[in-house]
Design a protein around this motif. Structure first.
Motif, PDB file in Angstrom:
ATOM      1  N   PHE A 193     -11.690 -39.487  -7.163  1.00  0.00           N
ATOM      2  CA  PHE A 193     -10.304 -39.636  -7.582  1.00  0.00           C
ATOM      3  C   PHE A 193      -9.776 -38.268  -7.992  1.00  0.00           C
ATOM      4  O   PHE A 193     -10.484 -37.477  -8.617  1.00  0.00           O
ATOM      5  N   TYR A 194      -8.514 -38.022  -7.642  1.00  0.00           N
ATOM      6  CA  TYR A 194      -7.898 -36.730  -7.925  1.00  0.00           C
ATOM      7  C   TYR A 194      -6.593 -36.911  -8.688  1.00  0.00           C
ATOM      8  O   TYR A 194      -5.875 -37.903  -8.503  1.00  0.00           O
ATOM      9  N   LEU A 195      -6.292 -35.922  -9.525  1.00  0.00           N
ATOM     10  CA  LEU A 195      -4.993 -35.814 -10.166  1.00  0.00           C
ATOM     11  C   LEU A 195      -4.218 -34.722  -9.447  1.00  0.00           C
ATOM     12  O   LEU A 195      -4.722 -33.614  -9.254  1.00  0.00           O
ATOM     13  N   THR A 217      -0.980 -28.717  -7.702  1.00  0.00           N
ATOM     14  CA  THR A 217      -2.402 -28.392  -7.746  1.00  0.00           C
ATOM     15  C   THR A 217      -3.186 -29.697  -7.791  1.00  0.00           C
ATOM     16  O   THR A 217      -2.662 -30.745  -8.147  1.00  0.00           O
ATOM     17  N   ILE A 218      -4.459 -29.623  -7.430  1.00  0.00           N
ATOM     18  CA  ILE A 218      -5.282 -30.828  -7.277  1.00  0.00           C
ATOM     19  C   ILE A 218      -6.525 -30.691  -8.141  1.00  0.00           C
ATOM     20  O   ILE A 218      -7.215 -29.671  -8.094  1.00  0.00           O
ATOM     21  N   TYR A 219      -6.802 -31.724  -8.922  1.00  0.00           N
ATOM     22  CA  TYR A 219      -7.943 -31.707  -9.838  1.00  0.00           C
ATOM     23  C   TYR A 219      -8.784 -32.961  -9.635  1.00  0.00           C
ATOM     24  O   TYR A 219      -8.241 -34.072  -9.587  1.00  0.00           O
ATOM     25  N   MET A 254      -8.514 -33.050   0.195  1.00  0.00           N
ATOM     26  CA  MET A 254      -7.921 -32.732  -1.110  1.00  0.00           C
ATOM     27  C   MET A 254      -8.108 -31.265  -1.489  1.00  0.00           C
ATOM     28  O   MET A 254      -8.435 -30.938  -2.632  1.00  0.00           O
ATOM     29  N   TYR A 255      -7.904 -30.384  -0.531  1.00  0.00           N
ATOM     30  CA  TYR A 255      -7.915 -28.942  -0.797  1.00  0.00           C
ATOM     31  C   TYR A 255      -6.473 -28.459  -0.939  1.00  0.00           C
ATOM     32  O   TYR A 255      -5.629 -28.778  -0.109  1.00  0.00           O
ATOM     33  N   GLY A 256      -6.219 -27.656  -1.981  1.00  0.00           N
ATOM     34  CA  GLY A 256      -4.882 -27.138  -2.205  1.00  0.00           C
ATOM     35  C   GLY A 256      -4.516 -26.047  -1.213  1.00  0.00           C
ATOM     36  O   GLY A 256      -5.342 -25.558  -0.450  1.00  0.00           O
TER      37      GLY A 256
END
Length: 317
Positions: A193-195, A217-219, A254-256
């Motif tokens: 899961f990503y924020l 941005t992705i966390y 999910m790479y920025g």
């Protein structure tokens, strides 16, 4: 007395069968036909209503006997299905297990409650047997972090447009950094899961590969070691709001990074797999089994995917 009871059973069963067959029952006409009072027929209909209410837990289908003014009589109406079908719950359980998104204890709890609440009792044992082997051999991810409560808190922050302050362990060097962000979405991809969030701090953003407020941005949520939802609210103009669906179409792994267009030739056997992986992809040309494809993508993940295709892909631009 016994005859009265048998008469009642016969009446109720007859009414029930006719309701199930879609008939409309006028209680006055029915009472006259059977030589009883209309109140007796009303009580019989009430008994059928009670039976249908009791069956909800077993069948998962909410049926009711309603009075239809236009038809001047009572009829059966299926209001909705509370339970999932066997095939639906099996598909959901399989997707959950294959996602490996939760710890084993979280996954077991979710599956148990899904089956208990969403499957008719007559099918629960069968569904449990169908997933038991995969559930027994379930391998949780190495981070072993329970994230559901964390996701709920972050989800509340997103809904209320409140800043999130967090200690985040970076992937590239393992360092824990502090971030104050505007959280805009929670997404799932490839086990995690990503924020997705926006950063206001120019000093922090200066260290990023891409400096552009249009790109979040992705966390990874499991890497958020500590967090606080602040009382401070942020505002994003409606026209600039984050569109998860559009972002999802364009992001890989999910790479920025920045929004870009890619063009390549595909020589593999399943162009459908490419179109499914890249929802924005368009076939520009086809000849001799080679497809020329263009796509709009977000971030650096596309590079990883293109390299993974080996000789099947030739990048044009």
């Amino acid at each position: 007395m016994e005859n009265d009871y048998n008469d009642k059973v016969s009446r109720v069963l007859n009414l029930y069968q006719r309701f199930m067959d879609g008939e409309v029952i006028n209680k006055n006409i029915e009472a006259e036909r059977l030589g009883v009072s209309s109140r007796t027929i009303q009580r019989d209909i009430g008994a059928i209503r009670n039976f249908l209410d009791e069956e909800v837990g077993k069948s998962g289908v909410v049926n009711s006997i309603i009075y239809d003014e236009k038809l001047d009589g009572h009829r059966l109406e299926q209001i909705y299905k509370m339970k999932l079908s066997n095939s639906e719950i099996l598909a959901i359980c399989k997707i959950l297990l294959d996602s490996r998104a939760f710890t084993k204890s979280e996954m077991t709890g979710i599956l148990d409650r899904l089956i208990e609440c969403c499957v008719p009792k007559t099918s629960q044992q069968l569904v449990e047997k169908l997933i038991s082997n995969e559930e027994f051999h379930y391998v949780e991810l190495t981070h072993k972090s329970e994230i559901m409560d964390k996701m709920w808190d972050i989800g509340q922050a997103i809904y209320q447009s409140r800043y999130l302050e967090m200690d985040y362990r970076r992937t590239k060097d393992g360092a824990v950094v502090k971030r104050k962000v505007k959280p805009v979405a929670i997404m799932f991809s490839e086990y995690y899961f990503y924020l997705t969030a926006f950063i206001d701090d120019e000093a922090v953003r200066a260290d990023f590969d891409v400096i552009n407020d249009a790109f979040p941005t992705i966390y990874r949520i499991d890497r958020i070691e500590d967090y606080h939802v602040l009382e401070e609210h942020f505002k994003i103009p409606y026209g600039d709001r984050f569109k998860e669906g559009e972002f999802r179409k364009r992001v890989q792994f999910m790479y920025g990074g920045k929004l870009q267009k890619v063009k390549f030739k595909y020589k593999g056997s399943s162009v459908e797999a490419v179109l499914d992986r890249l929802p924005t992809a368009k076939i520009l040309d086809k000849g001799d089994g080679v497809y020329t494809i263009s796509a709009e993508v977000f971030g650096k993940g596309i590079d990883m995917w293109l390299r993974s295709q080996g000789d099947m892909v030739e990048v044009i631009e």
